[in-house]
Design a protein around this motif. Structure first.
Motif, short mmCIF file in Angstrom:
data_model
loop_
_atom_site.label_atom_id
_atom_site.label_comp_id
_atom_site.label_asym_id
_atom_site.label_seq_id
_atom_site.Cartn_x
_atom_site.Cartn_y
_atom_site.Cartn_z
N ALA A 136 -3.67 2.83 5.52
CA ALA A 136 -4.24 2.19 4.33
C ALA A 136 -5.04 0.98 4.76
CB ALA A 136 -3.14 1.76 3.36
N ALA A 137 -6.19 0.80 4.12
CA ALA A 137 -7.04 -0.37 4.39
C ALA A 137 -6.70 -1.47 3.40
CB ALA A 137 -8.51 0.02 4.26
N LEU A 138 -6.45 -2.67 3.93
CA LEU A 138 -6.22 -3.84 3.09
C LEU A 138 -7.54 -4.60 2.97
CD1 LEU A 138 -2.82 -5.22 4.44
CD2 LEU A 138 -3.25 -3.35 2.84
N VAL A 161 -0.37 -2.88 12.36
CA VAL A 161 -1.81 -3.11 12.21
C VAL A 161 -2.53 -2.16 13.17
CG1 VAL A 161 -3.71 -4.73 12.57
CG2 VAL A 161 -1.60 -5.51 11.48
N ALA A 162 -3.40 -1.31 12.61
CA ALA A 162 -4.12 -0.32 13.43
C ALA A 162 -5.52 -0.80 13.78
CB ALA A 162 -4.21 1.01 12.67
N ASN A 163 -6.23 -1.35 12.80
CA ASN A 163 -7.61 -1.81 13.02
C ASN A 163 -7.79 -3.19 12.39
OD1 ASN A 163 -8.01 0.86 13.84
ND2 ASN A 163 -9.04 1.46 11.96
N ASP A 164 -8.17 -4.15 13.19
CA ASP A 164 -8.60 -5.45 12.68
C ASP A 164 -10.12 -5.40 12.70
OD1 ASP A 164 -9.10 -8.08 12.08
OD2 ASP A 164 -8.27 -8.91 13.93
N ASN A 165 -10.70 -4.94 11.58
CA ASN A 165 -12.12 -4.57 11.58
C ASN A 165 -13.06 -5.75 11.39
OD1 ASN A 165 -11.88 -1.84 12.08
ND2 ASN A 165 -11.57 -1.33 9.92
N GLU A 166 -12.73 -6.63 10.45
CA GLU A 166 -13.56 -7.81 10.17
C GLU A 166 -12.69 -8.79 9.38
OE1 GLU A 166 -14.39 -8.37 6.82
OE2 GLU A 166 -15.18 -6.54 5.94
N THR A 168 -12.10 -9.68 6.49
CA THR A 168 -11.48 -9.33 5.21
C THR A 168 -11.14 -7.84 5.11
OG1 THR A 168 -13.63 -8.98 4.13
CG2 THR A 168 -12.69 -11.20 4.03
N GLN A 169 -10.99 -7.16 6.25
CA GLN A 169 -10.65 -5.73 6.22
C GLN A 169 -9.76 -5.39 7.42
OE1 GLN A 169 -12.69 -1.78 7.50
NE2 GLN A 169 -13.82 -2.53 5.73
N VAL A 170 -8.53 -5.04 7.11
CA VAL A 170 -7.55 -4.68 8.14
C VAL A 170 -6.88 -3.37 7.73
CG1 VAL A 170 -5.51 -5.42 9.44
CG2 VAL A 170 -7.14 -7.13 8.60
N VAL A 171 -6.67 -2.47 8.68
CA VAL A 171 -6.06 -1.17 8.38
C VAL A 171 -4.64 -1.14 8.95
CG1 VAL A 171 -6.20 1.32 8.76
CG2 VAL A 171 -8.29 0.00 8.35
N LEU A 172 -3.70 -0.68 8.13
CA LEU A 172 -2.31 -0.48 8.56
C LEU A 172 -2.05 1.01 8.78
CD1 LEU A 172 -0.32 -2.88 6.18
CD2 LEU A 172 -1.45 -3.39 8.36
N SER A 173 -1.10 1.30 9.67
CA SER A 173 -0.80 2.68 10.03
C SER A 173 0.69 2.82 10.29
CB SER A 173 -1.60 3.07 11.30
OG SER A 173 -1.33 4.40 11.68
N GLY A 174 1.25 3.99 9.95
CA GLY A 174 2.66 4.22 10.23
C GLY A 174 3.23 5.35 9.40
N LYS A 176 4.43 7.39 6.31
CA LYS A 176 3.88 7.43 4.95
C LYS A 176 4.76 6.65 3.97
CE LYS A 176 2.00 10.53 1.45
NZ LYS A 176 2.68 9.87 0.30
N THR A 177 6.06 6.69 4.18
CA THR A 177 6.97 5.97 3.30
C THR A 177 6.68 4.47 3.32
OG1 THR A 177 8.53 6.13 5.14
CG2 THR A 177 8.89 7.61 3.27
N ALA A 178 6.36 3.94 4.51
CA ALA A 178 6.02 2.52 4.62
C ALA A 178 4.65 2.24 4.02
CB ALA A 178 6.06 2.09 6.08
N ILE A 179 3.69 3.10 4.33
CA ILE A 179 2.32 2.91 3.82
C ILE A 179 2.31 2.97 2.29
CG2 ILE A 179 -0.02 3.85 3.81
CD1 ILE A 179 0.77 2.41 6.42
N ASP A 180 3.18 3.79 1.70
CA ASP A 180 3.26 3.88 0.25
C ASP A 180 3.75 2.57 -0.38
OD1 ASP A 180 2.35 6.46 0.26
OD2 ASP A 180 4.32 7.40 0.02
N ARG A 181 4.46 1.75 0.41
CA ARG A 181 4.95 0.47 -0.11
C ARG A 181 3.91 -0.66 0.00
NH1 ARG A 181 10.04 2.54 2.21
NH2 ARG A 181 9.52 1.79 4.30
N VAL A 182 2.86 -0.41 0.75
CA VAL A 182 1.91 -1.48 1.10
C VAL A 182 1.20 -2.06 -0.12
CG1 VAL A 182 -0.33 -1.84 2.23
CG2 VAL A 182 1.55 -0.83 3.51
N ALA A 183 0.75 -1.21 -1.02
CA ALA A 183 -0.05 -1.68 -2.16
C ALA A 183 0.72 -2.69 -3.00
CB ALA A 183 -0.51 -0.51 -3.02
N GLU A 184 1.97 -2.38 -3.32
CA GLU A 184 2.77 -3.27 -4.17
C GLU A 184 3.11 -4.56 -3.44
OE1 GLU A 184 4.12 -4.51 -7.63
OE2 GLU A 184 3.18 -2.54 -7.35
N ILE A 185 3.50 -4.45 -2.18
CA ILE A 185 3.83 -5.64 -1.39
C ILE A 185 2.59 -6.51 -1.19
CG2 ILE A 185 4.50 -6.39 0.94
CD1 ILE A 185 6.43 -3.94 0.94
N GLY A 186 1.45 -5.86 -1.02
CA GLY A 186 0.21 -6.59 -0.77
C GLY A 186 -0.20 -7.50 -1.92
#
Length: 315
Positions: A136-138, A161-166, A168-174, A176-186
């Protein structure tokens, strides 16, 4: 003034990419023929004719994107007299683009780069059963916040953290159960949006260790030359030229984050003012501008792009 050539990663692929180059330049067409021979199949037909869903498969997209990037490099060199060693100070690539960068700088042969990327794509796909991983991209936050979100979302699963792109854009990876929690925690951390990515595997996280092991075995038997200019490595955000260290860092790259923001910042600090994105798409040019706003960022993927950039590259 110093220049860098930067090479795109997965996601920049599209059906038809590189066809205009192959039609315009014999040297570019020869790249696709050499990649076809190295893989023992007509990857060029898939690149130019599709279907897109087959081209997008990791095992195809990785060597395909490298082929398009190398077609640009060969056209610049053979048809327009641009010497990479005399024209740029550094090369760098985003994830698989690091292999393109190394091939462009003469560290890998074209055939070895194609075979390594085919193997890398297959190994990354096989490392995690389909459906168990995600990315998921944050948007709207930097890496410091992303690390906090990842730590809270993990809850015993892998979330890296998979990609520190710029900035204001960072991608997380792992998992699916963890990635599904990212939006609410974010939300509690100021994340503007958390965008699930349509990927087939969770790249650049600890779950990719089987793929890293496969790459270690493959790279052990491949000759790596000293590149004609240093490559700014994804995992170090610093220039490398030693062949053995290049191999080591490519193995680490499979499970570790792509430090792209830091790579751009490092090149800027070393005097690079002009970044040329070599190959398909324009993703990296955008990331460069958001990381180094005063830098010049140009994408070269078509014959017209080559001619438009020629005066600047040969001055």
């Amino acid at each position: 003034m110093a220049r860098a050539f930067v090479f795109p990663g997965q996601g920049s692929q599209d059906v038809g990419m590189g066809k205009a180059l192959a039609d315009a330049f014999p040297s570019a067409r020869a790249v696709f023929e050499e990649v076809d021979d190295a893989l023992g199949e007509k990857l060029s037909a898939l690149i130019w004719e599709g279907p897109k869903e087959t081209l997008t498969l990791t095992e195809n997209a990785q060597p395909a994107l490298m082929a398009v990037s190398m077609a640009v490099v060969r056209a610049l060199e053979a048809e327009r007299g641009v010497s990479l060693g005399k024209t740029v100070s550094f090369v760098a690539g985003h994830s698989l683009g690091e292999y393109s960068a190394l091939a462009a700088a003469g560290a890998f042969s074209l055939g070895d780069a194609a075979r390594l990327l085919r193997l890398r794509g297959r190994a990354m796909q096989k490392a995690v059963p389909v459906g168990l991983g995600g990315m998921a991209a944050l948007l709207g936050v930097g890496v410091d916040v992303a690390e906090k979100v990842a730590a809270e979302a993990a809850q015993g699963d892998v979330c890296d953290v998979a990609n520190d792109n710029e900035p204001t854009q960072v991608v997380l990876s792992g998992h699916k159960t963890a990635i599904d929690r990212v939006a609410e925690i974010g939300k509690a951390h100021g994340v503007r949006r958390a965008v699930p990515l349509p990927v087939s595997a969770p790249f650049h996280c600890a779950l990719m260790q089987p793929a890293a092991d496969a790459m270690a075995e493959a790279l052990a038997s491949v000759k790596v030359n000293t590149p004609v200019v240093p490559v700014v490595a994804n995992v170090l955000a610093a220039p490398l030229s030693d062949p053995e260290e290049i191999k080591k860092r490519l193995i680490e790259q499979v499970t570790q984050r792509v430090r792209w923001r830091e790579c751009v910042a490092a090149m800027s600090a070393l005097g690079v003012t002009d970044f040329y994105e070599i190959g398909a798409g324009k993703v990296l040019a955008g990331l460069v501008k958001r990381t180094a706003p005063t830098a010049n960022a140009v994408s070269i993927g078509l014959p017209t792009d080559i001619d438009a950039a020629l005066a600047a590259l040969t001055s």
